[in-house]
Design a protein around this motif. Structure first.
Motif, mmCIF file in Angstrom:
data_model
loop_
_atom_site.group_PDB
_atom_site.id
_atom_site.type_symbol
_atom_site.label_atom_id
_atom_site.label_comp_id
_atom_site.label_asym_id
_atom_site.label_seq_id
_atom_site.Cartn_x
_atom_site.Cartn_y
_atom_site.Cartn_z
ATOM 1 N N ALA A 1 0.779 -1.289 0.062
ATOM 2 C CA ALA A 1 0.186 -0.023 0.044
ATOM 3 C C ALA A 1 0.943 1.312 -0.003
ATOM 4 O O ALA A 1 0.570 2.389 -0.755
ATOM 5 C CB ALA A 1 -0.991 0.066 0.977
ATOM 6 N N THR A 2 1.902 1.184 0.664
ATOM 7 C CA THR A 2 2.724 2.393 0.788
ATOM 8 C C THR A 2 3.555 2.604 -0.458
ATOM 9 O O THR A 2 3.574 3.655 -1.099
ATOM 10 C CB THR A 2 4.100 2.323 2.000
ATOM 11 N N VAL A 3 3.999 1.531 -1.230
ATOM 12 C CA VAL A 3 4.761 1.941 -2.423
ATOM 13 C C VAL A 3 3.703 2.351 -3.565
ATOM 14 O O VAL A 3 4.018 3.069 -4.408
ATOM 15 C CB VAL A 3 5.311 0.407 -2.757
ATOM 16 N N LEU A 4 2.475 1.821 -3.480
ATOM 17 C CA LEU A 4 1.381 2.103 -4.519
ATOM 18 C C LEU A 4 1.158 3.742 -4.253
ATOM 19 O O LEU A 4 0.934 4.457 -5.261
ATOM 20 C CB LEU A 4 0.268 1.161 -4.287
ATOM 21 N N GLY A 5 1.074 3.745 -2.940
ATOM 22 C CA GLY A 5 0.594 5.242 -2.565
ATOM 23 C C GLY A 5 1.697 6.241 -3.071
ATOM 24 O O GLY A 5 1.210 7.402 -3.511
ATOM 25 N N VAL A 6 2.826 5.960 -2.821
ATOM 26 C CA VAL A 6 4.155 6.709 -3.230
ATOM 27 C C VAL A 6 4.160 6.999 -4.731
ATOM 28 O O VAL A 6 4.165 8.102 -5.450
ATOM 29 C CB VAL A 6 5.494 6.217 -2.846
ATOM 30 N N ILE A 7 3.782 5.744 -5.493
ATOM 31 C CA ILE A 7 3.972 5.864 -6.807
ATOM 32 C C ILE A 7 2.876 6.870 -7.363
ATOM 33 O O ILE A 7 2.966 7.639 -8.415
ATOM 34 C CB ILE A 7 3.455 4.546 -7.724
ATOM 35 N N VAL A 8 1.586 6.710 -7.008
ATOM 36 C CA VAL A 8 0.346 7.668 -7.195
ATOM 37 C C VAL A 8 0.496 9.043 -6.896
ATOM 38 O O VAL A 8 0.455 9.884 -7.681
ATOM 39 C CB VAL A 8 -0.835 7.162 -6.665
ATOM 40 N N PHE A 9 1.204 9.461 -5.888
ATOM 41 C CA PHE A 9 1.476 10.571 -5.290
ATOM 42 C C PHE A 9 2.420 11.248 -6.239
ATOM 43 O O PHE A 9 2.452 12.385 -6.564
ATOM 44 C CB PHE A 9 2.120 10.740 -3.995
ATOM 45 N N VAL A 10 3.641 10.512 -6.499
ATOM 46 C CA VAL A 10 4.675 11.067 -7.581
ATOM 47 C C VAL A 10 3.978 11.395 -9.044
ATOM 48 O O VAL A 10 4.222 12.563 -9.555
ATOM 49 C CB VAL A 10 5.675 9.960 -7.765
ATOM 50 N N ILE A 11 3.088 10.454 -9.379
ATOM 51 C CA ILE A 11 2.677 10.692 -10.811
ATOM 52 C C ILE A 11 1.634 11.956 -10.651
ATOM 53 O O ILE A 11 1.532 12.935 -11.657
ATOM 54 C CB ILE A 11 1.745 9.458 -10.996
ATOM 55 N N THR A 12 0.924 11.957 -9.634
ATOM 56 C CA THR A 12 0.002 13.283 -9.247
ATOM 57 C C THR A 12 0.703 14.492 -9.240
ATOM 58 O O THR A 12 0.277 15.423 -9.825
ATOM 59 C CB THR A 12 -1.049 12.830 -8.161
ATOM 60 N N ALA A 13 1.668 14.362 -8.558
ATOM 61 C CA ALA A 13 2.622 15.720 -8.399
ATOM 62 C C ALA A 13 3.167 16.171 -9.483
ATOM 63 O O ALA A 13 3.312 17.307 -9.899
ATOM 64 C CB ALA A 13 3.648 15.417 -7.166
ATOM 65 N N PHE A 14 3.775 15.248 -10.469
ATOM 66 C CA PHE A 14 4.134 15.405 -11.687
ATOM 67 C C PHE A 14 3.165 16.142 -12.893
ATOM 68 O O PHE A 14 3.292 17.218 -13.278
ATOM 69 C CB PHE A 14 4.762 14.067 -12.239
ATOM 70 N N GLN A 15 1.970 15.674 -12.567
ATOM 71 C CA GLN A 15 0.771 16.200 -13.256
ATOM 72 C C GLN A 15 0.506 17.513 -12.939
ATOM 73 O O GLN A 15 0.386 18.501 -13.827
ATOM 74 C CB GLN A 15 -0.420 15.148 -13.165
ATOM 75 N N PHE A 16 0.501 17.883 -11.652
ATOM 76 C CA PHE A 16 0.228 19.309 -11.108
ATOM 77 C C PHE A 16 1.211 20.035 -11.630
ATOM 78 O O PHE A 16 1.136 21.403 -11.930
ATOM 79 C CB PHE A 16 0.093 19.228 -9.678
ATOM 80 N N TYR A 17 2.600 19.721 -11.570
ATOM 81 C CA TYR A 17 3.611 20.375 -11.763
ATOM 82 C C TYR A 17 3.510 20.882 -13.582
ATOM 83 O O TYR A 17 3.569 21.844 -13.746
ATOM 84 C CB TYR A 17 4.942 19.535 -11.757
ATOM 85 N N MET A 18 3.451 19.909 -14.382
ATOM 86 C CA MET A 18 3.039 19.975 -15.973
ATOM 87 C C MET A 18 1.995 20.874 -16.238
ATOM 88 O O MET A 18 2.148 21.691 -16.890
ATOM 89 C CB MET A 18 3.085 18.903 -16.469
ATOM 90 N N ASN A 19 0.652 20.965 -15.255
ATOM 91 C CA ASN A 19 -0.424 21.635 -15.633
ATOM 92 C C ASN A 19 -0.047 23.089 -15.221
ATOM 93 O O ASN A 19 -0.229 23.920 -15.963
ATOM 94 C CB ASN A 19 -1.521 20.961 -14.923
ATOM 95 N N GLY A 20 0.641 23.263 -14.025
ATOM 96 C CA GLY A 20 0.883 24.466 -13.479
ATOM 97 C C GLY A 20 1.997 25.415 -14.582
ATOM 98 O O GLY A 20 1.867 26.388 -14.877
ATOM 99 N N ARG A 21 2.895 24.377 -15.122
ATOM 100 C CA ARG A 21 3.909 24.975 -16.150
ATOM 101 C C ARG A 21 3.224 25.255 -17.468
ATOM 102 O O ARG A 21 3.533 26.513 -18.023
ATOM 103 C CB ARG A 21 5.043 23.787 -16.331
ATOM 104 N N ARG A 22 2.169 24.798 -17.746
ATOM 105 C CA ARG A 22 1.532 24.732 -19.252
ATOM 106 C C ARG A 22 0.657 26.242 -18.946
ATOM 107 O O ARG A 22 0.508 27.014 -19.851
ATOM 108 C CB ARG A 22 0.447 23.737 -19.341
ATOM 109 N N GLU A 23 0.223 26.341 -17.645
ATOM 110 C CA GLU A 23 -0.721 27.357 -17.408
ATOM 111 C C GLU A 23 0.231 28.881 -17.538
ATOM 112 O O GLU A 23 -0.279 29.984 -17.869
ATOM 113 C CB GLU A 23 -1.436 27.361 -15.825
ATOM 114 N N ARG A 24 1.317 28.813 -16.809
ATOM 115 C CA ARG A 24 2.235 29.722 -16.814
ATOM 116 C C ARG A 24 2.837 30.163 -18.045
ATOM 117 O O ARG A 24 2.907 31.362 -18.298
ATOM 118 C CB ARG A 24 3.606 29.613 -15.911
ATOM 119 N N ASN A 25 2.875 29.172 -19.141
ATOM 120 C CA ASN A 25 3.231 29.420 -20.579
ATOM 121 C C ASN A 25 2.076 30.037 -21.434
ATOM 122 O O ASN A 25 2.492 30.651 -22.546
ATOM 123 C CB ASN A 25 3.873 28.272 -21.194
ATOM 124 N N GLU A 26 0.949 30.038 -20.949
ATOM 125 C CA GLU A 26 -0.155 30.466 -21.792
ATOM 126 C C GLU A 26 -0.339 32.088 -21.756
ATOM 127 O O GLU A 26 -0.003 32.684 -20.600
ATOM 128 C CB GLU A 26 -1.584 29.782 -21.456
#
Length: 300
Positions: free
Chosen positions: A275-300
């Protein structure tokens, strides 16, 4: 008079803190404490049914065992393979939402029809799809045979096809929710964008690609994030449609691996590590998505 105002001001603050305290208590009791217990338990040999305080500390043994278990990697690969359904569902729901947002007759009826699977019991849906994809007498193979395909796929018994049964079912069941979200997003787009594009001579497809799709990115971002989080928790559908874990563990998921070890084999410490490993994987993927989305919004 000032003392009376101060009295009411104090009580306003007390009531304000009291209302804020209720969700904070819920967060601590139902999220933070279980999270800390799970992480701690992942470093212990904890037989289910015993107090966690009596669990034996084993350090990284659960993680070492997990990373050296082929079935864990198999389950993780299957879990992420199921997420192929996310982009498929997004494309289909975007197309259907566009077709159901044109102001045509009976489009509300179609919205209800497409949303019905979302509120339909997963047990009932699993039973229907199980019968549809049966090798002998199933609706899908009967139709494929009728159009000239001599050897239709063995959907329920061949490892190459079993995951696609789950993906098709998951996409079909969740399509209505994505459609409603996209329709809501489309109705929130100002008509002035389309009027300006029409004056410039832009066609329907160009307007859809250059105006509708970009302005729906917040909805798409939300659907992708929730889709990945939900996909990582895939458990019910494979267990209901296929007996066991499917042929050659082809439908086995990480959450099933977690459940079996925790509740069937009474290895709650190992299950907590999964459960811990799965949670960490999902957290990392979600954090990366938020980072890329924020980067896209800043570039618009």
């Amino acid at each position: 008079m000032k003392r009376k105002k101060s009295y009411f001001h104090v009580w306003d603050n007390i009531w304000g803190y009291a209302f804020v305290l209720i969700p904070l208590i819920g967060l601590v009791v139902f999220v933070l404490i279980p999270l800390c217990m799970t992480v701690y338990a992942s470093f212990t040999a904890w037989p289910l049914g015993q107090s966690i305080t009596s669990a034996k500390w084993v350090g990284l043994d659960n993680y070492i065992t997990m990373f050296n278990t082929p079935l864990f990697w198999k389950s993780l690969g299957n879990t992420f393979f199921y997420m192929i359904g996310i982009p498929i569902g997004l494309v289909l729901s975007l197309i259907y939402a566009a077709l159901m947002n044109r102001g045509t007759r009976y489009e509300k009826v179609f919205r209800v029809i497409y949303y019905t699977p979302v509120i339909t019991s997963t047990v009932a849906v699993s039973f229907i799809f199980q019968r549809m994809f049966m090798s002998d007498g199933g609706v899908i193979n009967t139709y494929l045979s009728a159009i000239g395909i001599k050897n239709p796929p063995n959907w329920m018994s061949h490892p190459a096809y079993t995951k696609w049964v789950i993906i098709i079912m998951a996409v079909w069941k969740g399509l209505g929710n994505s459609i409603i979200m996209y329709i809501a997003g489309m109705q929130g787009i100002s008509k002035t964008y389309y009027e300006a594009a029409k004056i410039d001579g832009a066609g329907w497809f160009y307007t859809f690609r250059k105006i509708t799709v970009p302005l729906l990115m917040p909805v798409t971002f939300y659907l992708v994030v929730t889709g990945i989080i939900g996909g990582a928790q895939m458990y019910v559908e494979p267990r209901l449609v296929f007996a066991g874990n499917g042929p050659a563990n082809s439908t086995f998921t990480t959450v099933i691996h977690l459940y079996d070890n925790t509740f069937r084999y009474s290895k709650a410490g190992y299950g907590s590590a999964v459960a811990t490993v799965l949670g960490v994987i999902v957290f990392v993927i979600t954090a990366f998505q938020f980072y890329m989305n924020g980067r896209r919004e800043r570039n618009e």
